[in-house]
Design a protein around this motif. Structure first.
Motif, short mmCIF file in Angstrom:
data_model
loop_
_atom_site.label_atom_id
_atom_site.label_comp_id
_atom_site.label_asym_id
_atom_site.label_seq_id
_atom_site.Cartn_x
_atom_site.Cartn_y
_atom_site.Cartn_z
N ALA A 133 0.69 -1.38 -0.02
CA ALA A 133 -0.09 0.18 0.16
C ALA A 133 0.82 1.32 0.01
O ALA A 133 0.25 2.39 -0.39
CB ALA A 133 -0.94 -0.03 1.23
N ALA A 134 2.06 1.28 0.41
CA ALA A 134 2.98 2.34 0.54
C ALA A 134 3.83 2.42 -0.86
O ALA A 134 4.35 3.44 -0.99
CB ALA A 134 4.07 2.32 1.54
N LEU A 135 3.69 1.63 -1.76
CA LEU A 135 4.40 1.61 -3.03
C LEU A 135 3.28 2.29 -4.12
O LEU A 135 2.09 1.72 -4.05
CB LEU A 135 4.70 0.24 -3.42
N THR A 136 3.95 3.12 -4.99
CA THR A 136 3.17 3.55 -6.04
C THR A 136 3.66 3.26 -7.38
O THR A 136 4.86 2.97 -7.62
CB THR A 136 3.39 5.39 -5.87
N PRO A 137 2.70 2.85 -8.21
CA PRO A 137 2.93 2.07 -9.45
C PRO A 137 3.55 3.28 -10.26
O PRO A 137 3.16 4.20 -10.42
CB PRO A 137 1.51 1.79 -10.03
N ILE A 138 4.61 3.09 -10.98
CA ILE A 138 5.36 3.92 -11.77
C ILE A 138 4.59 4.21 -13.01
O ILE A 138 5.04 5.15 -13.80
CB ILE A 138 6.79 3.39 -12.06
N VAL A 139 3.82 3.32 -13.59
CA VAL A 139 3.16 3.50 -14.92
C VAL A 139 1.54 3.04 -14.64
O VAL A 139 1.63 1.78 -13.66
CB VAL A 139 3.77 2.85 -16.13
N PRO A 140 0.70 3.43 -15.34
CA PRO A 140 -0.59 2.68 -15.32
C PRO A 140 -0.63 1.02 -15.39
O PRO A 140 -1.41 0.46 -15.07
CB PRO A 140 -1.28 3.29 -16.51
N ASN A 141 0.24 0.54 -16.54
CA ASN A 141 0.46 -0.81 -16.94
C ASN A 141 0.64 -1.53 -15.49
O ASN A 141 -0.02 -2.67 -15.28
CB ASN A 141 1.52 -1.08 -17.60
N ALA A 165 -13.75 0.60 -17.20
CA ALA A 165 -12.83 -0.17 -15.91
C ALA A 165 -11.46 0.35 -15.88
O ALA A 165 -10.99 0.44 -14.31
CB ALA A 165 -12.78 -1.56 -16.30
N CYS A 166 -10.78 0.96 -16.76
CA CYS A 166 -9.58 1.48 -16.59
C CYS A 166 -9.59 2.93 -17.04
O CYS A 166 -9.80 3.36 -18.35
CB CYS A 166 -8.69 0.70 -17.30
N PRO A 167 -9.16 3.98 -16.11
CA PRO A 167 -9.32 5.25 -16.51
C PRO A 167 -8.28 5.70 -17.53
O PRO A 167 -8.31 6.75 -18.08
CB PRO A 167 -9.02 6.13 -15.14
N VAL A 168 -7.20 5.05 -17.92
CA VAL A 168 -6.00 5.24 -18.70
C VAL A 168 -6.06 4.02 -19.76
O VAL A 168 -5.80 2.93 -19.20
CB VAL A 168 -4.86 5.46 -18.04
N ALA A 169 -6.17 4.38 -21.08
CA ALA A 169 -6.02 3.35 -22.07
C ALA A 169 -4.76 2.96 -21.99
O ALA A 169 -3.59 3.74 -22.05
CB ALA A 169 -6.42 3.94 -23.40
N LEU A 170 -4.59 1.35 -21.77
CA LEU A 170 -3.14 0.88 -21.73
C LEU A 170 -2.50 0.52 -22.92
O LEU A 170 -3.21 0.07 -24.11
CB LEU A 170 -3.26 -0.33 -20.73
N THR A 171 -1.17 0.69 -23.00
CA THR A 171 -0.38 0.40 -24.32
C THR A 171 0.86 -0.49 -23.68
O THR A 171 1.36 0.17 -22.85
CB THR A 171 -0.19 1.49 -25.40
N ILE A 224 -6.47 -0.19 -28.22
CA ILE A 224 -7.19 0.64 -27.43
C ILE A 224 -6.91 2.08 -27.39
O ILE A 224 -7.48 3.01 -27.42
CB ILE A 224 -7.10 0.06 -25.97
N VAL A 225 -5.41 2.24 -27.80
CA VAL A 225 -5.00 3.67 -27.76
C VAL A 225 -5.11 4.48 -29.24
O VAL A 225 -4.82 5.66 -29.24
CB VAL A 225 -3.44 3.96 -27.23
N GLN A 226 -5.54 3.93 -30.28
CA GLN A 226 -5.53 4.31 -31.42
C GLN A 226 -7.04 4.98 -31.62
O GLN A 226 -7.80 4.63 -31.30
CB GLN A 226 -5.36 3.59 -32.47
N GLY A 227 -6.98 5.96 -32.40
CA GLY A 227 -8.24 6.93 -32.86
C GLY A 227 -8.75 6.13 -34.06
O GLY A 227 -8.39 5.23 -34.56
N GLU A 228 -9.93 6.61 -34.34
CA GLU A 228 -10.90 6.20 -35.33
C GLU A 228 -10.11 6.04 -36.99
O GLU A 228 -10.58 5.43 -37.63
CB GLU A 228 -12.12 6.64 -35.21
N ASP A 229 -9.33 7.16 -36.98
CA ASP A 229 -8.71 7.43 -38.18
C ASP A 229 -7.37 6.76 -38.25
O ASP A 229 -6.73 6.94 -39.44
CB ASP A 229 -8.63 9.04 -38.59
N SER A 230 -7.05 6.02 -37.49
CA SER A 230 -5.63 5.32 -37.62
C SER A 230 -5.71 4.11 -38.10
O SER A 230 -6.76 3.42 -38.50
CB SER A 230 -5.17 5.28 -36.12
N GLU A 231 -4.59 3.20 -38.42
CA GLU A 231 -4.60 1.98 -39.02
C GLU A 231 -4.94 1.01 -37.75
O GLU A 231 -4.93 1.20 -36.75
CB GLU A 231 -2.88 1.72 -39.36
N SER A 232 -4.91 -0.12 -38.44
CA SER A 232 -5.23 -1.27 -37.56
C SER A 232 -4.15 -1.75 -36.54
O SER A 232 -3.15 -1.22 -36.84
CB SER A 232 -5.71 -2.55 -38.11
#
Length: 366
Positions: free
Chosen positions: A83-91, A254-260, A327-335
């Motif tokens: 509980a005292a440790l903070t995650p360094i990235v959302p992943n 479920a997740c406030p930040v889209a993960l990559t 998950i992090v790509q916009g609608e106009d991006s490639e697959s």
């Protein structure tokens, strides 16, 4: 908190990114480590038996699962106050990972528990035998790194009341979301170990220490093939299950930040090491092979393993995501597949002259 599997205890990885020990483990842990390595080595041979799969491989798997589980229990130390440790990235928040300065006893405890969980799930996974063998061989390599036979002895493992306070390692289920999380834990460990091996190869090459460089590159090959197979293990599920159960946990609500995966620090460490390697060892394959055929072949095998890693990433993405965007790509991006293919081609282009059979692909405008 947006952990995918909040019931799985937090995994604590070393802040210095080194997943090998400096001190010898306690005698009981060392004995269990040696036994587990022998069982995994036997399992690896059984999986690759030239006569084909047999009941012997199943028996070897059962014995290895039991042995590595016993090792994890023997190496277990009291959990940290995560509980005292903070995650360094959302992943890290998502996968239930934290980083902190840890001693060797805790490192051995964390890593052996991660290996035990991954192996237990591998027993019921539907993974190609060759990929199973790659995972198992990488486990052997990771556990050998915990022996530190030349180091000073560590404190004895807990016994009696102390052991009761520590408790047994947390046992996990075999559902697909749990598999997704625990195999990523092992994937992270392998990435750190591979980054370390490549970095040691670079240091040795700069020092003109050829033998040390060769050994480190050969170690890295095993680890890269292992984390590729671990990635495939994590995706052992149907596309329908991934879309309904796993993927929604990585995006809103479920997740406030889209993960990559691009922000995953363990894989970033490996990618940085590989970029540095091809700067330090920049001789074309033919030139290096003329001077040192063994080192040239080892470097070629490492670059080949790294290319196959992203190629298999394309394949598993095609199976689970199809033509959809990440998950992090916009609608106009490639697959997602198209983006990964571009990344693959860029990597192949940077490796071309260093490999025996370098890919002749050239990116337009590259």
């Amino acid at each position: 908190m947006f952990a995918a599997c909040p019931d799985i205890p937090i995994v604590v990885l070393p802040a210095n990114n080194l997943v090998r020990a400096a001190a010898r483990p306690a005698e009981r842990v060392e004995t269990a480590l040696t036994a587990a390595i022998e069982q995994l080595t036997h399992l690896h041979a059984a999986l690759l038996d030239p006569q084909g799969a047999s009941p012997a491989a199943t028996a070897a798997m059962d014995a290895a699962v039991e042995g590595v589980g016993r090792l994890a229990a023997e190496a277990r130390v009291a959990p940290m106050d995560a509980a005292a440790l903070t995650p360094i990235v959302p992943n890290h928040e998502y996968f239930g990972v934290r980083t902190a300065p840890i001693d060797d006893a805790r490192l051995v405890s964390e890593v052996t528990t991660i290996v035990a969980r991954a192996l237990t799930d591998l027993r019921v996974a539907r993974l190609d035998l060759n990929d199973q063998a790659a995972v198992v061989l990488s486990m052997v390599r990771i556990l050998r790194g915990l022996l530190a036979a030349d180091g000073s002895p560590a404190a004895p493992s807990p016994t009696g009341e102390d052991a009761a306070e520590v408790g047994a390692p947390y046992s996990v289920g075999s559902d697909e979301l749990t598999r997704w999380v625990i195999t990523h834990h092992f994937y992270f460990v392998l990435n750190l170990a591979a980054a370390d091996a490549v970095s040691r190869a670079i240091t040795a090459l700069k020092a003109l220490d050829r033998d040390t460089a060769l050994a480190a590159v050969e170690e890295a090959i095993v680890l890269v093939r292992g984390f590729t197979a671990a990635m495939l293990h994590s995706g052992d599920m149907s596309a329908a299950c991934y879309g309904a159960v796993v993927r929604p946990t990585m995006a809103a609500p479920a997740c406030p930040v889209a993960l990559t995966g691009r922000t995953q620090p363990e894989h970033k460490a490996f990618r940085k090491a590989m970029r540095n390697l091809i700067k330090v060892s920049a001789e074309p394959f033919a030139k290096l092979a003329a001077a040192d055929p063994e080192l040239a072949a080892a470097r070629d095998a490492l670059l080949e393993a790294d290319l196959q890693d992203i190629e298999k990433h394309v394949i598993i993405t095609a199976k689970l995501v199809g033509d959809d965007r990440s998950i992090v790509q916009g609608e106009d991006s490639e697959s997602a597949i198209a983006v990964l293919r571009t990344m693959r081609h860029a990597r192949a282009e940077s490796y071309r002259d260093l490999m025996r059979f370098g890919d002749t692909v050239t990116l337009i405008g590259g």
